[in-house]
Design an enzyme around this catalytic site. Structure first.
Site, PDB file in Angstrom:
ATOM      1  N   ASP A 183      15.505 -34.220 -30.138  1.00 31.27           N
ATOM      2  CA  ASP A 183      14.522 -33.228 -29.523  1.00 31.27           C
ATOM      3  C   ASP A 183      14.008 -32.386 -30.715  1.00 31.27           C
ATOM      4  OD1 ASP A 183      15.266 -34.580 -27.270  1.00 31.27           O
ATOM      5  OD2 ASP A 183      15.578 -32.428 -26.134  1.00 31.27           O
ATOM      6  N   ARG A 240      24.948 -18.442 -27.009  1.00 28.05           N
ATOM      7  CA  ARG A 240      23.313 -17.884 -27.339  1.00 28.05           C
ATOM      8  C   ARG A 240      22.970 -16.907 -28.092  1.00 28.05           C
ATOM      9  NH1 ARG A 240      24.161 -22.960 -27.196  1.00 28.05           N
ATOM     10  NH2 ARG A 240      23.247 -24.286 -25.578  1.00 28.05           N
ATOM     11  N   ASP A 284      19.261 -21.298 -21.056  1.00 25.62           N
ATOM     12  CA  ASP A 284      19.175 -20.925 -22.557  1.00 25.62           C
ATOM     13  C   ASP A 284      17.910 -20.308 -23.118  1.00 25.62           C
ATOM     14  OD1 ASP A 284      21.815 -21.736 -22.795  1.00 25.62           O
ATOM     15  OD2 ASP A 284      21.534 -23.525 -23.386  1.00 25.62           O
ATOM     16  N   SER A 295      24.063 -34.723 -20.169  1.00 24.58           N
ATOM     17  CA  SER A 295      23.503 -33.560 -21.083  1.00 24.58           C
ATOM     18  C   SER A 295      24.945 -32.933 -21.374  1.00 24.58           C
ATOM     19  CB  SER A 295      22.413 -32.872 -20.460  1.00 24.58           C
ATOM     20  OG  SER A 295      22.154 -31.942 -21.345  1.00 24.58           O
TER      21      SER A 295
END
Length: 404
Positions: A17, A97, A126, A180
């Site tokens: 990605d 994050r 996110d 994931s």
């Protein structure tokens, strides 16, 4: 507009990605890309990201070990609040994050970049967390979220783009997880594939950090955790740094089947999602911290903390770590921890974290002379309870007399 971006800092893992994003940013925005790769304890080597970025022509590459900062400045402050989202989730992804957003902004300032970019999708939490953090710390920053702009909406399209632009893609050998996953020193999460059916029971071979409770040792293990001002500082009397301590508890908890969670949660963007989590060390810390607080915190201070906790947890889950209200609440929480000092003894057994003892030589509010069921030698006058009860019953007695 694309023409306004000259340099962008990309949160870069080196995977498919973000490798595609790197090239896409250069092509779409005609800009220079700076890569930032953080080691927050995800359990994978981060240095290979440097080689991949160099192969793609990146000139400014940041590879950083943030494990100690992550645990010391983010995980531990959160655990002082006993934060749990929706009664179960220990916020393992959420708390990572704001640190990544902070470093993205700092690197942008260091390199003169006018934009930051991330690989979060437009369906998840996110994107909100990264961007709220970036805007809070650098109000004029340009945020680029490729998943909200491009048409590369599947793995097949990403692979085709990579092939077209000669982007090297490392195909991992062996069995690839169908889920994931996101990992850091606090937890590992699993989403997607068969987990999208809430009725489907997670397969045993999905879990990476813990044995099943059924397969855990038949003998319990005792662990002593020392707290100073609300933070754990030693295990079994051995002082440890924050990251080392959490890693050690992860291993202990995982060996005893501690910390598994299967959850359907409410995302901030409005949808429900199902995920599975392993948080062995965090599960131990939460139980231990509440145990030492039970001994050292005043009743009303403890109850006020419990009232604030759901709001505090939601702020972190929704991405408001850098907000004024979270900072204000943190000041109150931290002030409450001044006297949260002592040792908690934990028993780990087949998925359970059991409190086996707690003590505080300097800050315990537990008075044996008062609490005892034996003769208290006048330390507590039981006759005082009569007036206390009558005064507290007064309003109810009056209402009852009025037939209400």
């Amino acid at each position: 507009m694309a023409s306004e971006v000259n340099k962008v800092v990309l949160a870069y893992s080196g995977g498919l990605d973000t490798s595609v994003i790197l090239k896409w940013l250069e092509d779409t925005y005609g800009c220079e890309v700076v890569t930032f790769t953080a080691d927050i304890g995800q359990g994978e080597e981060v240095e290979p990201a440097r080689t991949k970025a160099q192969a793609l022509g990146v000139k400014e590459i940041y590879i950083e070990d943030l494990r100690e900062e992550f645990v010391r400045d983010f995980v531990f402050p959160m655990f002082r609040a006993n934060a749990v989202y929706e009664g179960e989730y220990l916020l393992g992804t959420s708390i990572a994050r704001p640190l990544i957003a902070k470093r993205l902004v700092e690197i942008a300032n260091e390199t003169g970049a006018d934009a930051v970019s991330h690989g979060a999708t437009g369906k998840g939490n996110d994107q909100v967390r990264f961007e709220l953090g970036a805007y809070a710390l650098k109000p004029g920053v340009h945020v680029i979220a490729p998943w909200r702009e491009w048409d590369l909406t599947s793995r097949e399209k990403l692979l085709a783009y990579a092939e077209k632009h000669s982007i090297p893609v490392e195909m991992k050998r062996g069995k690839k997880s169908p889920y994931s996953m996101d990992a850091n020193l606090l937890h590992i999460s699993y989403e997607g594939n068969q987990l999208e059916d809430p009725w489907f029971e997670a397969e045993e071979d999905m879990w990476r950090w813990s044995v099943s409770p059924e397969a855990a040792p038949d003998k319990a293990e005792y662990v002593e955790i020392t707290f100073e001002q609300g933070d754990p500082v030693a295990i079994n009397g051995e002082p440890m740094s924050p990251a080392t301590l959490l890693d050690h508890l992860n291993r202990l908890g995982g060996a005893h089947g501690v910390g598994r969670l299967d959850l359907v949660e409410n995302r901030y963007v409005g949808m429900k999602s199902r995920g599975c989590y392993e948080t062995p060390g965090g599960s131990i810390l939460l139980k231990a911290h509440r145990a030492i607080e039970s001994l050292t915190l005043d009743r009303e201070a403890a109850h006020l903390k419990d009232e604030l906790m759901p709001r505090y947890a939601s702020l972190i889950y929704n991405g408001y770590w850098w907000s004024p209200e979270r900072r204000m609440m943190q000041s109150l929480i931290d002030a409450s921890q001044t006297h949260v000092n002592g040792i908690v003894r934990i028993k780990l057994y087949k998925g359970n974290v059991i409190i086996a003892g707690r003590q505080s030589a300097t800050d315990s509010l537990f008075d044996t002379h008062i609490a005892t069921f034996e003769d208290d030698a006048g330390a507590y006058d039981q006759k005082d309870a009569e007036g206390f009860i009558k005064l507290n019953a007064l309003r109810m007695r009056i209402a009852a007399q009025r037939g209400r």
